[in-house]
Structure formats: C-alpha cells, structure tokens
Design an enzyme around this catalytic site. Sequence first.
Site, PDB file in Angstrom:
ATOM      1  N   LYS A  56      27.201  -3.546  -3.447  1.00 43.67           N
ATOM      2  CA  LYS A  56      27.755  -2.218  -3.151  1.00 43.67           C
ATOM      3  C   LYS A  56      29.266  -2.194  -3.253  1.00 43.67           C
ATOM      4  O   LYS A  56      29.834  -1.180  -3.635  1.00 43.67           O
ATOM      5  CB  LYS A  56      27.269  -1.711  -1.774  1.00 43.67           C
ATOM      6  CG  LYS A  56      25.775  -1.405  -1.782  1.00 43.67           C
ATOM      7  CD  LYS A  56      25.354  -0.354  -0.778  1.00 43.67           C
ATOM      8  CE  LYS A  56      23.901   0.016  -1.037  1.00 43.67           C
ATOM      9  NZ  LYS A  56      23.311   0.915  -0.074  1.00 43.67           N
ATOM     10  N   LYS A 108      17.033  -2.802  -9.257  1.00 42.08           N
ATOM     11  CA  LYS A 108      16.036  -2.167  -8.395  1.00 42.08           C
ATOM     12  C   LYS A 108      16.135  -0.642  -8.472  1.00 42.08           C
ATOM     13  O   LYS A 108      17.227  -0.101  -8.670  1.00 42.08           O
ATOM     14  CB  LYS A 108      16.168  -2.721  -6.966  1.00 42.08           C
ATOM     15  CG  LYS A 108      16.682  -1.757  -5.950  1.00 42.08           C
ATOM     16  CD  LYS A 108      16.767  -2.318  -4.562  1.00 42.08           C
ATOM     17  CE  LYS A 108      17.735  -1.443  -3.771  1.00 42.08           C
ATOM     18  NZ  LYS A 108      17.181  -0.552  -2.807  1.00 42.08           N
ATOM     19  N   LYS A 150      17.513   5.342  -4.797  1.00 39.55           N
ATOM     20  CA  LYS A 150      17.581   6.803  -4.720  1.00 39.55           C
ATOM     21  C   LYS A 150      18.979   7.352  -4.988  1.00 39.55           C
ATOM     22  O   LYS A 150      19.135   8.524  -5.254  1.00 39.55           O
ATOM     23  CB  LYS A 150      17.006   7.334  -3.399  1.00 39.55           C
ATOM     24  CG  LYS A 150      17.585   6.768  -2.114  1.00 39.55           C
ATOM     25  CD  LYS A 150      16.938   7.474  -0.934  1.00 39.55           C
ATOM     26  CE  LYS A 150      16.585   6.536   0.200  1.00 39.55           C
ATOM     27  NZ  LYS A 150      17.733   5.829   0.799  1.00 39.55           N
TER      28      LYS A 150
HETATM   29  P1  ATP Z   1      20.387   3.561  -1.606  1.00 37.15           P
HETATM   30  O1  ATP Z   1      20.193   3.842  -3.067  1.00 37.15           O
HETATM   31  O2  ATP Z   1      21.096   4.632  -0.877  1.00 37.15           O
HETATM   32  O3  ATP Z   1      20.939   2.192  -1.331  1.00 37.15           O
HETATM   33  P2  ATP Z   1      17.660   2.778  -1.331  1.00 37.15           P
HETATM   34  O4  ATP Z   1      16.816   3.538  -2.296  1.00 37.15           O
HETATM   35  O5  ATP Z   1      17.972   1.383  -1.652  1.00 37.15           O
HETATM   36  O6  ATP Z   1      18.947   3.598  -0.990  1.00 37.15           O
HETATM   37  P3  ATP Z   1      17.176   2.420   1.536  1.00 37.15           P
HETATM   38  O7  ATP Z   1      17.285   3.580   2.434  1.00 37.15           O
HETATM   39  O8  ATP Z   1      18.327   1.494   1.486  1.00 37.15           O
HETATM   40  O9  ATP Z   1      16.874   2.907   0.042  1.00 37.15           O
HETATM   41  O10 ATP Z   1      15.845   1.633   1.852  1.00 37.15           O
HETATM   42  C1  ATP Z   1      14.739   2.113   2.574  1.00 37.15           C
HETATM   43  C2  ATP Z   1      13.581   1.148   2.441  1.00 37.15           C
HETATM   44  O11 ATP Z   1      13.065   1.155   1.106  1.00 37.15           O
HETATM   45  C3  ATP Z   1      13.964  -0.296   2.723  1.00 37.15           C
HETATM   46  O12 ATP Z   1      12.912  -0.920   3.428  1.00 37.15           O
HETATM   47  C4  ATP Z   1      14.101  -0.915   1.368  1.00 37.15           C
HETATM   48  O13 ATP Z   1      13.864  -2.298   1.373  1.00 37.15           O
HETATM   49  C5  ATP Z   1      13.028  -0.171   0.607  1.00 37.15           C
HETATM   50  N1  ATP Z   1      13.339  -0.111  -0.817  1.00 37.15           N
HETATM   51  C6  ATP Z   1      14.466   0.400  -1.358  1.00 37.15           C
HETATM   52  N2  ATP Z   1      14.417   0.326  -2.706  1.00 37.15           N
HETATM   53  C7  ATP Z   1      13.228  -0.262  -3.007  1.00 37.15           C
HETATM   54  C8  ATP Z   1      12.602  -0.614  -4.241  1.00 37.15           C
HETATM   55  N3  ATP Z   1      13.181  -0.382  -5.398  1.00 37.15           N
HETATM   56  N4  ATP Z   1      11.375  -1.187  -4.195  1.00 37.15           N
HETATM   57  C9  ATP Z   1      10.768  -1.416  -3.004  1.00 37.15           C
HETATM   58  N5  ATP Z   1      11.317  -1.111  -1.813  1.00 37.15           N
HETATM   59  C10 ATP Z   1      12.530  -0.543  -1.803  1.00 37.15           C
END
Ligand code: ATP
Length: 338
Positions: free
Chosen positions: A120, A202, A205
């Site tokens: 990040k 990965k 969102k």
């Molecule tokens: P951001 O893009 O804002 O970092 P994010 O999509 O990574 O957000 P988080 O809110 O950080 O989402 O994560 C919420 C949950 O979803 C966590 O348990 C995280 O491990 C899971 N998660 C996030 N991205 C993935 C993915 N690509 N595959 C599986 N699990 C995920």
Amino acid sequence: MEETEKAERKKVILSGIQPTGVFTLGNYIGAVKNWGKMQDEYHCAYFIADLHSLTIRQDPAALRRQSLDAFALLLACGIDPEKSLVFIQSHVPTHSELSWVLSCYTQFGELSRMTQFKDKSARHADNVNAGLFTYPALMAADILLYQADMVPVGDDQRQHLEFTRDIATRFNNLYGSTFKLPEAYIPKAGARVMSLQEPTKKMSKSDENQNAFITILDEPNVIINKFKRAVTDSEKEVRFSEGKDGINNLMTIYSVFTGKTMEQIEAEFEGKGYGDFKLAVGEVVVEEPREVRENFKRYIADKAYLEQVYRAGAEKAAAISARTMTKVKKKVGLLASL
Ligand code: ATP
Ligand code: LTN
C-alpha cells in the site's frame, strides 16, 4: 472455569471488512460467505472497519455512504443481527484505545516487514501515513478485545493474524494471561481470488480498473461481460497448471460455485475453447449475487432499521470489549478512574 463449562464454551468468531467499495467476489468467497455459515455454531462478531479505511485518503461524504452501504451489504449477504453481533468499528471507542496501548508494545521492525504496508505504501507513495504503518496494531486490537478464537479472512490477512498472535503472546508473557490467542480461518478454495485483468494480483475492491473485479451487486450481464474480458493466456486448454494464472483463477471460482474438482472441470471443458469456459464461469456465478442484490435493495431503503441495528450493535460491542480494556489498563499501570 470448570472443565465442563470450558468444553461447552462456544467459540468466538470475529472479522471485519473495510467500507472502501462494494464487496468483490474475492471478499465474498474468501470471507463474507463463510461468516454467514458460522453464525449458528459460534458466537460471531462482524464489523465495518471504517477506521482502517482512513489509512487511504477518502472523500468524507463518500466514506459515510459507503459505510452504510457496507453495513447493509453485510446483512444482505446473510449476516443476521439476531444471531451475530454487527457493528461499525468507529462507534466503539475501545478499538482505538487498545490500538494505542498495543502500538506501544509493537516494534518498528515488525511493522516494516508487513507486506500489506509495503504494497500500500508503494501504491500511495504520496501518503505513507502513520496509520498505514500501525494498521496491524488496530487490527490486533479489534480481534483481541473480543477474545476471538477464530478469525475468518482471506489469505492476504495471514501475516496480520500472525502479528496479532505475536503481540498477544508478548503481552501475556509480560503481564500474565490477558488475551486469547486467535487462529486464522482461511478457506481452502477461494482464499485468494485474483484480478480478472492482472491475474498475478489479488482482486481488490479499490482497483481503479472496473473490469478487474466482480462486485456482489453487479447485474448478471455485467458479470458475464467481465468474465468474457478476463485475461487468460495464449494456449487453448482449460488446465490447472503453473503459469496459467488467469485460467487457474477462473477454474478456482468455477470450482467454488459448482463444488467440482479441477480434474472434473478439465474433463468438462476438454476440446472446448476459453470462450465457452469463461461463459460457463459467468453463468454459475450470477445466481448468488442476484439474491444479495435484492436483499441489499430492501435493507438500504430502510435507514431507520439499519440505524437501529448498528446502534444496538455498538452498545453491545462496547460492553463486551470494555471487559478486556479494563483488564489491560490495570495490567499496564493506568490509574483507574472509576
Ligand atoms: P481494499 O481494496 O480496500 O484493500 P479489499 O478488497 O482488499 O479492500 P478488505 O476489506 O481489505 O478488502 O478485506 C475484507 C476481507 O476480504 C478480508 O478477510 C480479506 O482477506 C478478504 N479478501 C480481500 N480480497 C480478497 C481476495 N481477492 N480473495 C479472497 N479474499 C479476499
Ligand atoms: N484488515 C482487514 C480488515 C480488518 C479485519 C479486522 C479482519 C480490520 N480489522 C479484524 C479481521 C479481524 C482487511 O481485510 N484488510
């Protein structure tokens, strides 16, 4: 506690999600879908990690809207406030309070090794703030306040869970048993859903490329089109193997939604092209979001209900977490005020 009482104690499950956008298919199959399944068997607590999202610059009005949307989405994904404790992190001051104390027991070196911090801070080089750096201490506070046994998360959070255990162990060794050591609960399939456009990254969102992720509120035609555009490779065979990141990702998603093994999927698509396979993936995915979308529309239209649920949640969370916070304050030597 008596031995029998101990054996009967229901395990505590806790997890959080940031209100940085609509939940993706990755958030859903890596985390949120499993949260719903655990509600009958365990004491579950789920929250919107709005304080964590401040580590990246947010538009205030958008963050407020996204937080309420995320809360409604949690309910729409099947989290039932009658069964689980649901709340918004910033409504419960003990989270920030314990985070400060834990950060005083955290070393600069261990935070510097966190891969999420490295990723990040590279992506937001103009805003490498102290909150981004101490993010894991807040996450550890979230978990340890509730004496959680298990934390259902995606694979990207594994290192943060290890950190939480390290901090808890360190604190317990210094002051005697205070925190329960939590285990990460990471699903075997779907714990790391990859970007549809850059399958070595990965799915996230907050990706600026809308085609890189499927959200749980996407309409069926949008889902199908995003899968059609998914990046694959120059071969033709639907086969799970190293280097075929795009196809491996699509096969994983297909497997999660159909329950089929990789071998079964390979057999099903033998002799067929990637086009047929991508369409099939889209078609198995569309059903669950349809249900979530309908639920979401209902919840978000009823602001009074949402408000009532998050207020009750905050009150209950404050009472539960205060027990741990009081213990911690006493142990580290803060003078009691009451
Ligand atoms: P951001 O893009 O804002 O970092 P994010 O999509 O990574 O957000 P988080 O809110 O950080 O989402 O994560 C919420 C949950 O979803 C966590 O348990 C995280 O491990 C899971 N998660 C996030 N991205 C993935 C993915 N690509 N595959 C599986 N699990 C995920
Ligand atoms: N950092 C997590 C969100 C999160 C979390 C938590 C998850 C904040 N606090 C406590 C589990 C337990 C993420 O998904 N990025």
